[in-house]
Design a protein around this motif. Structure first.
Motif, PDB file in Angstrom:
ATOM      1  N   ILE A 138       0.841  -1.196   0.000  1.00  0.00           N
ATOM      2  CA  ILE A 138       0.000   0.000   0.000  1.00  0.00           C
ATOM      3  C   ILE A 138       0.875   1.245   0.000  1.00  0.00           C
ATOM      4  CG2 ILE A 138      -1.787   1.289   1.226  1.00  0.00           C
ATOM      5  CD1 ILE A 138      -2.727  -1.348   0.033  1.00  0.00           C
ATOM      6  N   TRP A 139       0.550   2.182  -0.869  1.00  0.00           N
ATOM      7  CA  TRP A 139       1.332   3.411  -0.968  1.00  0.00           C
ATOM      8  C   TRP A 139       1.043   4.304   0.235  1.00  0.00           C
ATOM      9  CZ3 TRP A 139       3.655   5.549  -5.835  1.00  0.00           C
ATOM     10  CH2 TRP A 139       3.923   4.528  -6.749  1.00  0.00           C
ATOM     11  N   LEU A 140       2.070   4.968   0.697  1.00  0.00           N
ATOM     12  CA  LEU A 140       1.962   5.862   1.842  1.00  0.00           C
ATOM     13  C   LEU A 140       1.723   7.289   1.351  1.00  0.00           C
ATOM     14  CD1 LEU A 140       2.288   6.188   4.958  1.00  0.00           C
ATOM     15  CD2 LEU A 140       4.712   6.652   4.521  1.00  0.00           C
ATOM     16  N   VAL A 141       0.624   7.886   1.788  1.00  0.00           N
ATOM     17  CA  VAL A 141       0.319   9.282   1.461  1.00  0.00           C
ATOM     18  C   VAL A 141      -0.274   9.947   2.695  1.00  0.00           C
ATOM     19  CG1 VAL A 141      -0.043   8.937  -1.015  1.00  0.00           C
ATOM     20  CG2 VAL A 141      -1.965   8.661   0.562  1.00  0.00           C
ATOM     21  N   GLY A 142      -0.247  11.261   2.715  1.00  0.00           N
ATOM     22  CA  GLY A 142      -0.863  12.011   3.798  1.00  0.00           C
ATOM     23  C   GLY A 142       0.142  12.651   4.728  1.00  0.00           C
ATOM     24  N   GLY A 143      -0.281  13.717   5.377  1.00  0.00           N
ATOM     25  CA  GLY A 143       0.614  14.492   6.225  1.00  0.00           C
ATOM     26  C   GLY A 143       0.751  14.015   7.654  1.00  0.00           C
ATOM     27  N   TYR A 144       0.164  12.873   7.989  1.00  0.00           N
ATOM     28  CA  TYR A 144       0.190  12.435   9.383  1.00  0.00           C
ATOM     29  C   TYR A 144       1.580  12.117   9.924  1.00  0.00           C
ATOM     30  CZ  TYR A 144      -4.887  12.445   9.465  1.00  0.00           C
ATOM     31  OH  TYR A 144      -6.192  12.839   9.418  1.00  0.00           O
ATOM     32  N   PRO A 145       2.447  11.386   9.205  1.00  0.00           N
ATOM     33  CA  PRO A 145       3.789  11.164   9.758  1.00  0.00           C
ATOM     34  C   PRO A 145       4.519  12.478  10.059  1.00  0.00           C
ATOM     35  CG  PRO A 145       3.372   9.630   7.974  1.00  0.00           C
ATOM     36  CD  PRO A 145       2.229  10.600   7.965  1.00  0.00           C
ATOM     37  N   SER A 146       4.344  13.470   9.197  1.00  0.00           N
ATOM     38  CA  SER A 146       4.992  14.769   9.425  1.00  0.00           C
ATOM     39  C   SER A 146       4.373  15.507  10.599  1.00  0.00           C
ATOM     40  CB  SER A 146       4.887  15.623   8.158  1.00  0.00           C
ATOM     41  OG  SER A 146       5.612  15.052   7.091  1.00  0.00           O
ATOM     42  N   THR A 147       3.042  15.501  10.696  1.00  0.00           N
ATOM     43  CA  THR A 147       2.397  16.195  11.809  1.00  0.00           C
ATOM     44  C   THR A 147       2.628  15.459  13.128  1.00  0.00           C
ATOM     45  OG1 THR A 147       0.296  15.079  11.265  1.00  0.00           O
ATOM     46  CG2 THR A 147       0.625  17.290  10.392  1.00  0.00           C
ATOM     47  N   TYR A 148       2.800  14.148  13.059  1.00  0.00           N
ATOM     48  CA  TYR A 148       3.155  13.419  14.279  1.00  0.00           C
ATOM     49  C   TYR A 148       4.560  13.816  14.729  1.00  0.00           C
ATOM     50  CZ  TYR A 148      -0.772  10.227  14.966  1.00  0.00           C
ATOM     51  OH  TYR A 148      -2.006   9.693  15.261  1.00  0.00           O
ATOM     52  N   GLY A 149       5.413  14.200  13.791  1.00  0.00           N
ATOM     53  CA  GLY A 149       6.714  14.746  14.165  1.00  0.00           C
ATOM     54  C   GLY A 149       6.565  16.035  14.944  1.00  0.00           C
ATOM     55  N   LEU A 150       5.576  16.850  14.557  1.00  0.00           N
ATOM     56  CA  LEU A 150       5.289  18.076  15.309  1.00  0.00           C
ATOM     57  C   LEU A 150       4.738  17.738  16.690  1.00  0.00           C
ATOM     58  CD1 LEU A 150       3.627  20.234  12.500  1.00  0.00           C
ATOM     59  CD2 LEU A 150       6.026  20.215  13.219  1.00  0.00           C
ATOM     60  N   ILE A 151       3.965  16.656  16.788  1.00  0.00           N
ATOM     61  CA  ILE A 151       3.507  16.194  18.102  1.00  0.00           C
ATOM     62  C   ILE A 151       4.714  15.809  18.957  1.00  0.00           C
ATOM     63  CG2 ILE A 151       2.211  14.403  19.327  1.00  0.00           C
ATOM     64  CD1 ILE A 151       0.286  14.313  16.965  1.00  0.00           C
ATOM     65  N   GLY A 152       5.721  15.209  18.314  1.00  0.00           N
ATOM     66  CA  GLY A 152       6.951  14.891  19.029  1.00  0.00           C
ATOM     67  C   GLY A 152       7.619  16.142  19.573  1.00  0.00           C
ATOM     68  N   GLY A 153       7.633  17.218  18.767  1.00  0.00           N
ATOM     69  CA  GLY A 153       8.194  18.488  19.228  1.00  0.00           C
ATOM     70  C   GLY A 153       7.388  19.084  20.368  1.00  0.00           C
ATOM     71  N   TYR A 154       6.071  19.031  20.250  1.00  0.00           N
ATOM     72  CA  TYR A 154       5.191  19.524  21.307  1.00  0.00           C
ATOM     73  C   TYR A 154       5.410  18.738  22.598  1.00  0.00           C
ATOM     74  CZ  TYR A 154       0.844  19.828  24.005  1.00  0.00           C
ATOM     75  OH  TYR A 154      -0.070  19.957  25.012  1.00  0.00           O
ATOM     76  N   THR A 155       5.514  17.424  22.470  1.00  0.00           N
ATOM     77  CA  THR A 155       5.733  16.573  23.634  1.00  0.00           C
ATOM     78  C   THR A 155       7.055  16.898  24.314  1.00  0.00           C
ATOM     79  OG1 THR A 155       4.448  14.787  22.622  1.00  0.00           O
ATOM     80  CG2 THR A 155       5.942  14.169  24.403  1.00  0.00           C
ATOM     81  N   PHE A 156       8.084  17.146  23.506  1.00  0.00           N
ATOM     82  CA  PHE A 156       9.391  17.475  24.056  1.00  0.00           C
ATOM     83  C   PHE A 156       9.336  18.771  24.853  1.00  0.00           C
ATOM     84  CE2 PHE A 156      13.541  19.461  24.003  1.00  0.00           C
ATOM     85  CZ  PHE A 156      14.389  18.424  24.339  1.00  0.00           C
ATOM     86  N   VAL A 157       8.692  19.790  24.277  1.00  0.00           N
ATOM     87  CA  VAL A 157       8.590  21.084  24.970  1.00  0.00           C
ATOM     88  C   VAL A 157       7.842  20.925  26.289  1.00  0.00           C
ATOM     89  CG1 VAL A 157       7.570  23.389  24.849  1.00  0.00           C
ATOM     90  CG2 VAL A 157       8.752  22.452  22.862  1.00  0.00           C
ATOM     91  N   LEU A 158       6.744  20.177  26.269  1.00  0.00           N
ATOM     92  CA  LEU A 158       5.975  19.955  27.490  1.00  0.00           C
ATOM     93  C   LEU A 158       6.792  19.172  28.509  1.00  0.00           C
ATOM     94  CD1 LEU A 158       3.309  20.279  28.977  1.00  0.00           C
ATOM     95  CD2 LEU A 158       2.453  18.246  27.790  1.00  0.00           C
ATOM     96  N   TRP A 159       7.533  18.182  28.032  1.00  0.00           N
ATOM     97  CA  TRP A 159       8.383  17.366  28.894  1.00  0.00           C
ATOM     98  C   TRP A 159       9.439  18.212  29.592  1.00  0.00           C
ATOM     99  CZ3 TRP A 159      13.501  15.128  27.476  1.00  0.00           C
ATOM    100  CH2 TRP A 159      13.932  14.176  28.395  1.00  0.00           C
ATOM    101  N   ARG A 160      10.092  19.097  28.835  1.00  0.00           N
ATOM    102  CA  ARG A 160      11.095  19.978  29.415  1.00  0.00           C
ATOM    103  C   ARG A 160      10.456  20.985  30.373  1.00  0.00           C
ATOM    104  NH1 ARG A 160      15.760  17.461  29.362  1.00  0.00           N
ATOM    105  NH2 ARG A 160      17.010  17.656  27.465  1.00  0.00           N
ATOM    106  N   THR A 161       9.258  21.448  30.042  1.00  0.00           N
ATOM    107  CA  THR A 161       8.563  22.392  30.922  1.00  0.00           C
ATOM    108  C   THR A 161       8.248  21.754  32.264  1.00  0.00           C
ATOM    109  OG1 THR A 161       7.571  23.518  29.008  1.00  0.00           O
ATOM    110  CG2 THR A 161       6.526  23.861  31.158  1.00  0.00           C
TER     111      THR A 161
END
Length: 231
Positions: A138-161
């Motif tokens: 199955i071909w992979l399409v869609g922005g979810y892997p990239s936006t989940y990367g942003l969730i990773g950034g959000y999680t990191f900021v919250l973790w450090r906070t």
């Protein structure tokens, strides 16, 4: 003359987030209007499938490139183009909502360059790990892997906070509530309905985004230097 105390009712989005959003929204608008018969005539019905074929990511094609040691630019480019093509309007809508909400936070806290890095590198990492771990045709399409990367950034900021507020151990795990909730929804959805394996790319995108934040987040380089000096 503008009132210096004037506050806009909606905080402006960082330009980098706006550009990525407009590209994603513009492509989806064109495909949706074509499917509705409003533009493009009869041929427009097949535009989405054509774009998936031309710009989506194929794990089989990636395996072929690795096996033959050949990496045509047109095929490698799929790693950065597939997040902008979606299977339908609903999928694209949720991806764009996540992009705006999380992209704004990441760009404002880490900077616009960090936002672009997390978005594209997480998308690339998610696709590569998807191809290496699975043999899914199955071909992979869609922005979810990239936006989940942003969730990773959000999680990191919250973790450090939370760490800065003196939280330790289990208390810091609260930072991972969002990704845990999303993965739980994926699990429930998988039990109730037949779903694909794209969650592998999404989870990999999250891991990439979180890992990248160790070097992209403000103050992390200084933190790393201090640790090295202590050794």
């Amino acid at each position: 003359m503008q009132d210096p105390e004037y506050q806009p009712p909606v905080n402006p989005l960082p330009p980098a987030v706006v550009v990525v959003f407009l590209i994603m929204a513009g492509i989806e608008a064109m495909l949706s209007l074509g499917e509705a018969g409003m533009i493009g005539g009869r041929d427009a019905v097949g535009w989405r499938l054509g774009m998936i074929r031309d710009y989506g990511f194929s794990g089989d094609l990636f395996d072929w490139m690795l096996a033959n040691g050949r990496f045509p630019l047109q095929e490698v480019a799929r790693l950065v183009t597939y997040p902008f093509i979606h299977l339908g309007f609903t999928q694209s809508l949720f991806a764009m909502v996540l992009l705006l909400a999380l992209g704004k936070m990441v760009a404002e806290v880490m900077g616009q360059f960090a936002f672009l890095t997390l978005f594209f590198v997480s998308g690339i990492g998610g696709a590569v790990i998807y191809a290496l771990l699975l043999n899914d045709p199955i071909w992979l399409v869609g922005g979810y892997p990239s936006t989940y990367g942003l969730i990773g950034g959000y999680t990191f900021v919250l973790w450090r906070t939370l760490e800065g507020q003196g939280a330790r151990g289990a208390e810091q795990l609260r930072a991972f509530t969002l990704i845990a909730l999303l993965m739980a929804i994926q699990l429930i959805w998988g039990i109730l309905f037949v779903v694909g394996t794209q969650w592998v790319a999404e989870l990999a995108g999250f891991v990439c985004g979180f890992a990248l934040s160790f070097v992209m987040a403000p103050g992390e380089w200084a933190r790393m230097r201090d640790r090295m000096r202590r050794r």
